[in-house]
Motif scaffolding. Structure first.
Motif, mmCIF file in Angstrom:
data_model
loop_
_atom_site.group_PDB
_atom_site.id
_atom_site.type_symbol
_atom_site.label_atom_id
_atom_site.label_comp_id
_atom_site.label_asym_id
_atom_site.label_seq_id
_atom_site.Cartn_x
_atom_site.Cartn_y
_atom_site.Cartn_z
ATOM 1 N N VAL A 169 0.844 -1.191 0.000
ATOM 2 C CA VAL A 169 0.000 0.000 0.000
ATOM 3 C C VAL A 169 0.882 1.245 0.000
ATOM 4 O O VAL A 169 1.742 1.414 0.863
ATOM 5 N N VAL A 170 0.649 2.108 -0.987
ATOM 6 C CA VAL A 170 1.358 3.390 -1.078
ATOM 7 C C VAL A 170 0.368 4.494 -0.742
ATOM 8 O O VAL A 170 -0.699 4.583 -1.354
ATOM 9 N N LEU A 171 0.704 5.316 0.227
ATOM 10 C CA LEU A 171 -0.122 6.463 0.593
ATOM 11 C C LEU A 171 0.508 7.725 0.028
ATOM 12 O O LEU A 171 1.674 8.032 0.311
ATOM 13 N N VAL A 172 -0.235 8.436 -0.804
ATOM 14 C CA VAL A 172 0.197 9.741 -1.319
ATOM 15 C C VAL A 172 -0.687 10.772 -0.637
ATOM 16 O O VAL A 172 -1.896 10.828 -0.880
ATOM 17 N N ALA A 173 -0.109 11.596 0.238
ATOM 18 C CA ALA A 173 -0.945 12.469 1.058
ATOM 19 C C ALA A 173 -0.128 13.619 1.623
ATOM 20 O O ALA A 173 1.103 13.585 1.615
#
Length: 284
Positions: A210-214
């Motif tokens: 899971v990659v979180l871009v935030a």
């Protein structure tokens, strides 16, 4: 009296200070920091004791956090927020904020873009997106255009890239087929919908990476992700800017294209030929 603050820290907004120091914060201080971020727009309406109660930490923990961020106490935090409202229209000013100082805005935009695309995690995310069996990109509200653009760009470089949720749908159906070997990119800029954390946890439980871009307000969600690409959206104007986010999308897609090499280039050429055969896009 103010606590000593490094020149770099003194130039940062409160959410950027939290992002810069998060690895040095204790678990309790991180809880307190998450509460500050959740209430950033109305922080000045609280007392320090009330914030500690909201965060379920002690008043001493909240005070330590303020000092870690370069503030002597909560009064200095409030003054910092007041200055932002006066000089940059934050939070979300009603008076237009920084419209009259476009050079400052442009300089800040350039710096934010640079920091986003030079994030040390970018190469790891590129490698993950290139190697994954399937990529699912998720985004709601103001994050949806970024997610849509990322899906579109990645689809030129590789196959099996999906977007969720589709119009009128929810994410559950899209996650049903996700598992080990897959990658899920969750785009989550502030004003995230309720249940955002549940989606992250569900994706992580599937075994997918899971990659979180935030932006920095997602600090508490970052622990669920395999990788976190931190991308600020604060600007010198009254509204958030997604220039850095869109630049980051271009860098990620370009990295995947380069990593996959000739097969990806062949895919790009095949797509272009399909455009021509069906006259779907203008020439040039």
């Amino acid at each position: 009296m103010s606590v000593p603050t490094s020149p770099d820290m003194a130039e940062l907004r409160i959410e950027e200070r939290i992002a810069a120091t998060r690895m040095d914060l204790s678990p309790q201080e991180r809880k307190a920091a998450a509460t500050l971020l959740e209430h950033l727009d109305d922080l000045a309406t609280y007392r320090a004791a009330e914030l500690a109660q909201l965060a379920r930490v002690s008043k001493a923990t909240m005070s330590r956090l303020f000092r870690s961020l370069g503030f002597a106490d909560f009064d200095e935090v409030r003054e910092h927020l007041r200055t932002l409202r006066t000089s940059t229209g934050e939070p979300r000013s009603r008076d237009g904020g920084g419209w009259g100082d476009l050079p400052t805005h442009l300089a800040r935009e350039a710096e934010v873009v640079r920091r986003a695309v030079e994030h040390p995690v970018v190469p790891q995310v590129v490698a993950l997106l290139a190697a994954a069996r399937r990529v699912t990109v998720v985004g709601w509200r103001n994050s949806h255009p970024v997610a849509l653009h990322l899906r579109q760009q990645l689809a030129h470089a590789r196959g099996d890239v999906r977007l969720a949720p589709l119009p009128g749908q929810v994410v559950g159906e899209e996650l049903a087929d996700v598992g080990p070997g897959d990658a899920v990119v969750v785009v989550g800029f502030r004003r995230r919908p309720a249940g955002f954390g549940d989606v992250l946890r569900e994706a992580a439980a599937s075994g997918a990476d899971v990659v979180l871009v935030a932006d920095p307000t997602a600090i508490e969600h970052a622990r669920t992700a395999t990788l976190w690409l931190e991308c600020p959206v604060s600007s010198a104007l009254a509204f958030d800017s997604y220039a850095a986010a869109m630049s980051l999308v271009s860098v990620l897609a370009d990295g995947v294209l380069a990593t996959l090499g000739d097969p990806a280039q062949q895919r790009v050429r095949a797509i272009s030929r399909a455009y021509e055969r069906m006259a779907e896009v203008e020439g040039g």
